[in-house]
Design an enzyme around this catalytic site. Structure first.
Site, PDB file in Angstrom:
ATOM      1  N   GLU A  54      -3.146   7.623  -4.374  1.00 49.76           N
ATOM      2  CA  GLU A  54      -3.642   7.050  -5.624  1.00 49.76           C
ATOM      3  C   GLU A  54      -4.954   7.681  -6.041  1.00 49.76           C
ATOM      4  OE1 GLU A  54      -3.917   2.660  -5.950  1.00 49.76           O
ATOM      5  OE2 GLU A  54      -1.870   2.735  -5.177  1.00 49.76           O
ATOM      6  N   ARG A  83       0.849  -1.188   0.000  1.00 49.89           N
ATOM      7  CA  ARG A  83       0.000   0.000   0.000  1.00 49.89           C
ATOM      8  C   ARG A  83       0.888   1.243   0.000  1.00 49.89           C
ATOM      9  NH1 ARG A  83      -3.519  -2.616  -1.634  1.00 49.89           N
ATOM     10  NH2 ARG A  83      -5.620  -2.937  -0.819  1.00 49.89           N
ATOM     11  N   HIS A  92      -0.724   0.063  -9.893  1.00 45.75           N
ATOM     12  CA  HIS A  92      -1.414  -0.855  -8.973  1.00 45.75           C
ATOM     13  C   HIS A  92      -1.930  -2.108  -9.711  1.00 45.75           C
ATOM     14  CE1 HIS A  92      -3.637  -0.859  -4.844  1.00 45.75           C
ATOM     15  NE2 HIS A  92      -3.319  -2.092  -5.217  1.00 45.75           N
TER      16      HIS A  92
END
Ligand code: DGY
Length: 317
Positions: free
Chosen positions: A265, A236, A283
């Site tokens: 993000e 993350r 991602h």
């Protein structure tokens, strides 16, 4: 029949397990709803399949009094306010296991791409700079015999550790509990974070995002790392202070970084993208046909089981 909302128009057939079993409403466009809009869609729903890009906070939950199940289409569930969900007796589920191999493979791919300078080499060719073989052209590093620090030796971290060990790397890991299986199988050694930062050649992040892991890798931690070390993050984004990372890479405090996840993000620190010693992907850790379709099936199974009053295969709250 229960009313179910799905926040993304999944490919044909991915939600077939729900057909005929619930009243299904699926978000028609590939766009992310605001908390207000999402709350509006969920106001009369019993359950929802949501993405990690959907923030399920108090505002959303307040608007959804009927909601009994949140089936998260991801293994990480930091997008959901678990405390608020629990308060309301809402069951929360996730989709682990099926994506472990895909994410671990991407991590290995990123490591090789970074340490063997594959993107730089490709650009070098595209720019017409290749004039002939040279002994010191685009030199990189080898994984074999390097010391790799795995931060978070859960399912994905352990899978990465096994793959890297099979390629000749020595593994140390940072984790709350000892992983005896990993120690016995591949000789991995449990170490403190500081020790790993100071000694590892490559550090790979596989921790969940929590209050404790937010900015776990900040300016100070980066300064402890070897100058020629590499940092990899497929976990993350907010676990790393992205601005501090960009500064360190720019100033040569760190050899390079490969990142699949970002602090804000879909936003990315613009300096990071301009650096030659950074490999970045959007991602895509679990982005294989097998994993993503499998995640949809698990999300459906979790949701149906919970609605039917059975224990869902993967419950997190
Ligand atoms: C997850 O599942 O948490 C990943 O980040 C996306 O697959």
């Amino acid at each position: 029949m229960f009313r179910v909302y799905v926040t993304y128009p999944f490919p044909e057939g991915w939600l077939s397990l729900l057909e005929g079993k619930v009243i299904l409403e699926v978000q028609s466009k590939k766009q992310f709803l605001s908390s207000g809009e999402l709350g509006e869609r969920l106001k009369d729903k019993d359950a929802a399949i949501v993405l990690l890009s959907n923030k399920i906070d108090k505002e959303v939950l307040n608007k959804a009094p009927e909601l009994k199940v949140i089936s998260n289409y991801a293994v990480g569930y930091d997008n959901i306010d678990i405390k608020e969900a629990k308060k309301r007796g809402i069951i929360v589920t996730n989709t682990p296991d099926i994506l472990t191999n895909a994410t671990a493979e991407l991590t290995v791919a990123l490591i090789f791409t970074l340490i063997r300078r594959i993107i730089e080499s490709n650009e070098f060719l595209q720019d017409g700079k290749f004039t002939g073989w040279e002994p010191d052209l685009l030199l990189g590093f080898e994984l074999k015999n390097s010391l790799v620090g795995i931060l978070g030796a859960g399912r994905i971290g352990s899978a990465v550790a096994r793959k890297l060990h099979s390629l000749g790397a020595e593994i140390v890991y940072y984790e709350r509990l000892r992983k005896k299986d990993l120690e016995e199988e591949i000789g991995a050694r449990k170490k403190e974070l500081k020790w790993i930062l100071e000694n590892a050649n490559i550090i790979s992040i596989h921790l969940p995002l929590t209050k404790e892991t937010h900015h776990l890798i900040d300016e100070e931690e980066i300064s402890l790392m070897k100058k020629d070390a590499f940092l990899i993050n497929t976990g993350r984004g907010p676990i790393i202070n992205e601005a501090a990372l960009a500064d360190a890479l720019r100033e040569g405090e760190l050899r390079g970084a490969a990142i699949d996840v970002f602090e804000h993000e879909p936003g990315i620190n613009p300096h990071l993208l301009r650096l030659k010693n950074v490999v970045a992907t959007p991602h895509i850790g679990s982005a294989t046909y097998k994993a993503r379709k499998g995640m949809a099936e698990i999300a459906c199974k979790n949701l149906l089981a919970a609605l039917q009053g059975k224990e869902p295969p993967y419950r997190v709250a």
